[in-house]
Design an enzyme around this catalytic site. Structure first.
Site, PDB file in Angstrom:
ATOM      1  N   SER A  61      20.807   5.537   1.249  1.00 34.02           N
ATOM      2  CA  SER A  61      20.258   4.214   0.972  1.00 34.02           C
ATOM      3  C   SER A  61      21.194   3.129   1.512  1.00 34.02           C
ATOM      4  CB  SER A  61      20.002   4.066  -0.535  1.00 34.02           C
ATOM      5  OG  SER A  61      19.167   2.969  -0.808  1.00 34.02           O
ATOM      6  N   ASP A 104       9.274   5.431   0.371  1.00 25.21           N
ATOM      7  CA  ASP A 104       9.763   6.511  -0.499  1.00 25.21           C
ATOM      8  C   ASP A 104       9.999   6.048  -1.933  1.00 25.21           C
ATOM      9  OD1 ASP A 104      12.099   5.028  -0.434  1.00 25.21           O
ATOM     10  OD2 ASP A 104      13.265   6.501   0.686  1.00 25.21           O
ATOM     11  N   HIS A 164      12.880   8.848  -2.587  1.00 25.00           N
ATOM     12  CA  HIS A 164      14.186   8.263  -2.294  1.00 25.00           C
ATOM     13  C   HIS A 164      15.332   8.990  -2.991  1.00 25.00           C
ATOM     14  CE1 HIS A 164      16.555   4.920  -0.738  1.00 25.00           C
ATOM     15  NE2 HIS A 164      17.139   4.785  -1.912  1.00 25.00           N
TER      16      HIS A 164
END
Length: 438
Positions: free
Chosen positions: A158, A370, A411
């Site tokens: 991320s 996601d 994610h």
């Protein structure tokens, strides 16, 4: 007859042993061959994303029932170490800007006191120096006995992907502004000319930003959330062991005896949020991401790999083709199911046409996501960047992005929260990185 029976039994045992060894020896030989195929033994350093936490903090267990950021309730650091891949887990500011996080990551790897840069610190109104670290690898960047530079592999999830990209650019090119302001006192991080990173791998990273962070008022929402966390932890002894927000440079730590009202007021009016671009909310938005892309370039002597995630599907009742959370992929978030569904639906229908923005058009190509990041943003930096991004063809190309493909997971799955295949995925990734030439 008795002797013949004994010999018969002995023969059967030998045959059984031989058959058993024939089964196990090839796999053992293959494992040995795989280890011999390693071209480098560079350590791996893991860098978490926004709202992440360190291995010794209890926040993950309390908030997500997941002790470790990397692996959920399985410690990926130790799992990789056990397999011969030296691995370290960094813990940088969970709400900080990528610049501040990169400075902290550098100090955590190399050792020493965090230097955020004189020019940067003056511009954003915080202290120049931060915490002091022992360092994972004090010899990082030095030559070994064979004359080879001791490098590292950086893996970022991320926002961590943006952070490790920025660190690689600072090491390679430095900062002309910091050199001009600090002169001889400039940190080696800003001096440039350091080819200390073998590879950068990003997982579900918002290289072009995420439209989730483009929501108006995101900075204030983050400030209120920070205040809530800080106020709660301010009454707990050794609060940093629960969740360390690592914003010492801004003075955002609840003081002993400080009332909640005063603390909230101080946080909400901090220079970190008031007309500032030195925070995670700005960097994660599409405008901030493109600003970073303009100067954070892929370095010619570093390998870059990117993975994307997709956890949505087309809404069957939408005429426009909007995307919604796939319940088979995102329906395992328990108390957070509603939050993830809302986030996925927002990103799955958000569009704009504003030619004054860094990315002027957000259309249906941005809808697949996601749960936190638009899938289109995860392959590498497109807007504002001259970096080359190509689909991985089995041969890693240096100095450009090797896009490894899209995984149909959300994610968090890719770092092992709810995906059983995550550990094998990390072992495969570590193996690939170890096979890169020195």
């Amino acid at each position: 007859m008795v002797k013949r029976s004994k010999f018969k039994k002995l023969g059967a045992l030998i045959l059984t042993f031989a058959l058993t060894m024939s089964v196990f020896l090839p796999s053992a030989a293959a494992a040995a061959q795989k280890k011999e195929s390693r071209q480098n033994d560079y350590p791996i350093v893991l860098c978490h994303g926004c709202n992440g936490w360190g291995r010794d903090e209890a926040f993950g267990r309390l908030a997500f029932n997941a002790k470790y950021y990397w692996g959920g309730n399985v410690d990926f650091q130790e799992e990789l170490n056990d397999r011969g891949f030296t691995t370290y887990t960094a813990a940088v500011g969970p709400l900080s800007s990528n610049w501040d996080r990169a400075c902290e990551l550098y100090a955590q790897i190399k050792g020493g006191t965090v230097d955020y840069g004189e020019a940067h610190s003056k511009r954003y109104g915080h202290a120049r120096f931060g915490r002091t670290y022992k360092g994972f690898l004090p010899n990082w960047g030095q030559e070994d006995e064979d004359g080879n530079i001791q490098k590292v592999h950086l893996i970022g999830h991320s926002q961590g992907g943006q952070t490790v990209r920025l660190l690689s650019a600072l090491l390679g090119e430095g900062s002309a502004e910091e050199r001009a302001v600090s002169g001889e006192n400039v940190s080696p991080l800003f001096a440039g000319g350091h080819n200390w990173i073998s590879s950068v791998t990003t997982m579900a990273s918002p290289h072009d930003g995420t439209t989730l962070a483009d929501v108006k008022g995101t900075n204030k929402v983050a400030a209120v959330a920070l205040a809530a966390v800080g106020s709660g932890l301010g009454n707990i002894p050794n609060a940093n062991e629960v969740y360390d927000i690592k914003l010492d440079q801004f003075g955002l730590k609840r003081k002993s005896g400080e009332s909640l009202k005063k603390f909230l007021n101080r946080v909400l009016n901090s220079s970190m949020w008031t007309n500032s671009k030195d925070n995670c909310a700005y960097d994660l938005g599409t405008d901030g991401a493109v600003v970073q892309n303009r100067w954070v370039k892929a370095q010619p002597d570093t390998y870059y790999f990117s993975w994307a995630c997709l956890g949505t599907k087309k809404n069957p009742i939408s005429f426009e083709g909007h995307q919604i959370a796939d319940p088979l992929l995102m329906g395992d978030k328990k108390l957070y199911n509603a939050q993830w569904a809302a986030q996925a639906a927002f990103m799955g229908s958000y569009h704009r046409k504003d030619y004054s923005r860094e990315i002027p058009i957000i259309d249906e190509t941005w809808w697949p996501n996601d749960g936190y990041v638009n899938t289109i943003s995860q392959s590498g930096p497109h807007y504002g960047s001259t970096d080359i991004i190509e689909d991985f063809d089995g041969t890693p190309k240096i100095g450009q992005w090797n896009f490894m493909g899209i995984k149909h997971i959300d994610h968090e799955d890719i770092i092992g929260r709810n995906w059983d295949g995550a550990l094998d995925f990390f072992i495969e990734t570590a193996t690939m990185l170890s096979q890169l030439p020195k």
